[in-house]
Design an enzyme around this catalytic site. Structure first.
Site, PDB file in Angstrom:
ATOM      1  N   LYS A 194      47.877  51.002  45.234  1.00  0.00           N
ATOM      2  CA  LYS A 194      48.886  50.929  44.174  1.00  0.00           C
ATOM      3  C   LYS A 194      49.225  52.289  43.584  1.00  0.00           C
ATOM      4  CE  LYS A 194      47.401  46.253  42.913  1.00  0.00           C
ATOM      5  NZ  LYS A 194      46.922  45.363  41.830  1.00  0.00           N
ATOM      6  N   ARG A 224      42.011  37.541  34.901  1.00  0.00           N
ATOM      7  CA  ARG A 224      43.268  37.255  35.585  1.00  0.00           C
ATOM      8  C   ARG A 224      43.268  35.799  36.024  1.00  0.00           C
ATOM      9  NH1 ARG A 224      45.978  41.700  37.631  1.00  0.00           N
ATOM     10  NH2 ARG A 224      47.693  40.228  37.940  1.00  0.00           N
ATOM     11  N   PRO A 258      53.322  45.605  40.304  1.00  0.00           N
ATOM     12  CA  PRO A 258      53.716  45.849  41.688  1.00  0.00           C
ATOM     13  C   PRO A 258      52.486  45.958  42.586  1.00  0.00           C
ATOM     14  CG  PRO A 258      54.930  47.265  40.197  1.00  0.00           C
ATOM     15  CD  PRO A 258      53.863  46.610  39.384  1.00  0.00           C
ATOM     16  N   GLU A 259      52.531  45.267  43.720  1.00  0.00           N
ATOM     17  CA  GLU A 259      51.410  45.333  44.649  1.00  0.00           C
ATOM     18  C   GLU A 259      51.672  46.414  45.694  1.00  0.00           C
ATOM     19  OE1 GLU A 259      49.558  41.610  45.584  1.00  0.00           O
ATOM     20  OE2 GLU A 259      50.458  40.602  43.861  1.00  0.00           O
TER      21      GLU A 259
END
Length: 292
Positions: free
Chosen positions: A52, A281, A2-3
């Site tokens: 976050k 990533r 979740p951002e």
């Protein structure tokens, strides 16, 4: 993961349905029993998101700090007065999605039996919230909260966002801008989707060193991030494309320009979208719209 916009939606939901309420706090799975005991019977004073991380402040001076990480999510329910999203957290598909709830049944008999590994459960007179799978979940002091937030960069969703600290950090480093945007000490709240989409919109290659950016380019990154993350809070999911870019189709048909579109044609120029590993990533970009 979740951002930042999802965590701000969480803070809004907690503020709406739990602030001012006396809460029964428990740990159905047992892993957070000691922490839950410190909060049980307390009144939630406020809920704050910074990037976050979510900080839930109680009247006994304790704060519940939660970082959802890759798998964490909150689920909610309650009676007819309890309104908001039924779940907010780790996306189950590309982008973010939160299912809206119009409130539960009038005859409310309390929360259901816990399903799965519920780390923390909140129960108020009108509703409940369950937390599963967070990366971080701990009870801290208000001083600890101050220390934790001081380590974070500016949050684009703060009430009066100021990008000056972000610009100064980015321009002073030789680290590629694509890596810097994922560093929560540089800017708090950006994840892989916002990184890819903001850099595409600004026409900036993710491998360009921060020192090679102009000040107006760094300011453009900040401005687009503020705009897109505010859209995310409002919509409950990340949508970065315009209606024109989607050929007039419904919003859900094409939410992103380059994120997870490796090998597909760029929505603007038709060039094949590329991807590569960057600091463990995957980063996505259009080599034509975002030249070296």
């Amino acid at each position: 993961m979740p951002e930042g916009h999802s965590v701000h939606r969480l803070a809004q939901q907690f503020s709406s349905v739990f602030v001012g309420e006396t809460l029964a706090v428990s740990s159905p799975q047992g892993r957070f029993a000691a922490g839950a005991a410190q909060l049980d019977g307390g009144t939630l004073l406020s809920a704050l998101a910074h990037g976050k991380q979510l900080f839930l402040r109680f009247d006994n001076g304790r704060v519940l700090r939660v970082h959802l990480g890759l798998y964490g999510a909150w689920t909610f329910g309650g009676d007819a007065t309890f309104r908001g999203a039924s779940s907010i957290g780790a996306p189950r598909r590309v982008g973010e999605s939160e299912q809206p709830s119009e409130g539960g049944p009038t005859a409310y008999a309390g929360p259901p039996e816990p399903v799965g590994a519920v780390r923390v459960r909140f129960v108020s007179e009108h509703g409940w919230a369950d937390l599963r799978g967070p990366t971080a979940c701990e009870v801290i002091t208000t001083a600890d909260e101050t220390t934790a937030r001081a380590k974070l960069g500016p949050d684009p969703l703060q009430p009066r966002p100021d990008g000056s600290a972000f610009v100064a950090k980015v321009l002073s480093s030789i680290t590629p801008v694509g890596i810097q945007l994922m560093n929560q000490a540089v800017i708090a709240g950006i994840g892989n989707i916002y990184r890819a989409e903001v850099l595409f919109l600004q026409g900036i290659n993710p491998w360009r060193p921060g020192k090679q950016l102009r000040e107006d380019e760094a300011l453009g990154i900040w401005a687009d991030t503020v705009r897109l993350m505010r859209d995310g809070v409002r919509e409950g999911r990340i949508i970065t494309t315009t209606v024109e870019a989607r050929n007039g189709r419904p919003k859900r048909s094409a939410p992103n320009y380059v994120y997870k579109r490796t090998g597909e044609p760029c929505r603007r120029c038709g060039t094949t979208v590329l991807s590569a590993e960057m600091a463990a990533r995957t980063v996505y970009w259009c080599p034509s719209c975002q030249p070296d």
